[in-house]
Design an enzyme around this catalytic site. Structure first.
Site, PDB file in Angstrom:
ATOM      1  N   GLU A  21      72.168  -8.394-126.222  1.00 53.06           N
ATOM      2  CA  GLU A  21      72.332  -9.778-125.774  1.00 53.06           C
ATOM      3  C   GLU A  21      73.669  -9.855-125.053  1.00 53.06           C
ATOM      4  O   GLU A  21      74.620  -9.137-125.411  1.00 53.06           O
ATOM      5  CB  GLU A  21      72.282 -10.751-126.953  1.00 53.06           C
ATOM      6  CG  GLU A  21      70.975 -10.751-127.723  1.00 53.06           C
ATOM      7  CD  GLU A  21      69.772 -11.150-126.901  1.00 53.06           C
ATOM      8  OE1 GLU A  21      69.953 -11.877-125.886  1.00 53.06           O
ATOM      9  OE2 GLU A  21      68.653 -10.748-127.248  1.00 53.06           O
ATOM     10  N   HIS A  65      66.355 -15.344-129.118  1.00 54.15           N
ATOM     11  CA  HIS A  65      66.514 -13.913-128.877  1.00 54.15           C
ATOM     12  C   HIS A  65      67.634 -13.359-129.758  1.00 54.15           C
ATOM     13  O   HIS A  65      68.675 -13.994-129.940  1.00 54.15           O
ATOM     14  CB  HIS A  65      66.851 -13.651-127.405  1.00 54.15           C
ATOM     15  CG  HIS A  65      65.678 -13.805-126.495  1.00 54.15           C
ATOM     16  ND1 HIS A  65      64.865 -12.764-126.138  1.00 54.15           N
ATOM     17  CD2 HIS A  65      65.174 -14.907-125.898  1.00 54.15           C
ATOM     18  CE1 HIS A  65      63.910 -13.211-125.335  1.00 54.15           C
ATOM     19  NE2 HIS A  65      64.072 -14.512-125.168  1.00 54.15           N
ATOM     20  N   ASP A 111      64.653  -8.331-131.536  1.00 53.28           N
ATOM     21  CA  ASP A 111      63.871  -7.944-130.361  1.00 53.28           C
ATOM     22  C   ASP A 111      63.607  -6.442-130.330  1.00 53.28           C
ATOM     23  O   ASP A 111      62.550  -6.004-129.859  1.00 53.28           O
ATOM     24  CB  ASP A 111      64.589  -8.387-129.084  1.00 53.28           C
ATOM     25  CG  ASP A 111      64.473  -9.883-128.842  1.00 53.28           C
ATOM     26  OD1 ASP A 111      63.831 -10.566-129.661  1.00 53.28           O
ATOM     27  OD2 ASP A 111      65.022 -10.376-127.837  1.00 53.28           O
TER      28      ASP A 111
END
Length: 223
Positions: free
Chosen positions: A9, A150, A155
Site C-alpha cells: 500500500e 485494501h 490482499d
C-alpha cells in the site's frame, strides 16, 4: 518450489513524484500451498497521507508516524524474499515502489524477471474480462467479506487464492497425501482386500478363440 506473494500500500501512484510505501505484506507458498509464514510491516513514509490514498487503505498519518522507516526493515524484508519468484498483481506498480525505496538506500533493484504478474495470467486466461483483484475474487467465489479496505497482507492472502485458481486450482488429495507422508501419519481411509476376479468358462473360450486367430504371436515364441 518456493514462491512469495507480495502486495504493498502506498501514498499514491508514482514513486518518481515522491509517493512512498506505507505497508508491505508477503506470504510464503511451497508448491502453491500457503505455509503460514509471512512478512508484514507498516512504514512511516515521511510525508503526509493524501486523502485519496487514505480512502483506499485507511492508513492515517497518526497511525504511521511511529512505524519504522523502510531502511529499518529492508534487511528482514529481503531475507524473507530470498531468491524466490514474486507473485504480484500488477507487478510493475509494486516493483516500481520497492525499487525506488531500494534505490534511496543504494541497494540493488529487484529484477522484473522475478515477478509472476497475476494480471497477465488473468488476461491470458480470460481475455476481455476485468482482471482486477476484486473481479477475480468474484469469478473464483473467494470470500472477501472480511475486507472493508485494501490492506497489503489481506490482499496478499486473497491474491494467493486467486493465483492458485489461475494455475489450475488446488488438488486437495495430492496435498493431503504429501502432508501425511511428510508427517509420517497413516492414511485414515479403511484398507480393502483386493478382489480376485477369475474369468468365466465362456470368457476363457472366447479368449482362446481370439488368440487362435493371431499369426505367430510373440508370446508363443517365448514358451
Amino acid at each position: 518450489m518456493r514462491e512469495i506473494v507480495l502486495d504493498t500500500e502506498t501514498t499514491g501512484l508514482d514513486p518518481q513524484n515522491g509517493d512512498r510505501i506505507v505497508e508491505i505484506g508477503c506470504l510464503e507458498l511451497l508448491n502453491h500451498v500457503p505455509t503460514g509464514r509471512h512478512f508484514h510491516t507498516y512504514l512511516n513514509p515521511d510525508r503526509p497521507m493524501p486523502a485519496e490514498a487514505f480512502a483506499v487503505h485507511g492508513l492515517s498519518d497518526a497511525h504511521l508516524k511511529d512505524q519504522p522507516r523502510f531502511a529499518a526493515v529492508v534487511e528482514a524484508f529481503l531475507t524473507f524474499l530470498g531468491e524466490s519468484p514474486l507473485v504480484i498483481h500488477n507487478a510493475a506498480f509494486d516493483l516500481g515502489f520497492i525499487n525506488a525505496e531500494l534505490g534511496r538506500l543504494g541497494l540493488t533493484a529487484l529484477p522484473a524477471q522475478r515477478a509472476i504478474d497475476t494480471v497477465h495470467l488473468a488476461r491470458k486466461a480470460y481475455p476481455g474480462l476485468p482482471a482486477n483483484l476484486d473481479a477475480l475474487c468474484r469469478r473464483f467465489q473467494i470470500d472477501t467479506s472480511a475486507r472493508t479496505q485494501h490492506g497489503a497482507l489481506t490482499d496478499a492472502k486473497l491474491l494467493a487464492e486467486v493465483y492458485l485458481q489461475l494455475k489450475g486450482g488446488r488438488q486437495p488429495g495430492l496435498a493431503l497425501v504429501s502432508s501425511r507422508a511428510a508427517k509420517g501419519t497413516a492414511d485414515p481411509r479403511p484398507k480393502r482386500t483386493p478382489r480376485l476376479l477369475a474369468p468365466t468358462p465362456a470368457e476363457e473360450a472366447a479368449h482362446k478363440a481370439l488368440i487362435g486367430r493371431l499369426k505367430d504371436p510373440l508370446w508363443g515364441r517365448l514358451r
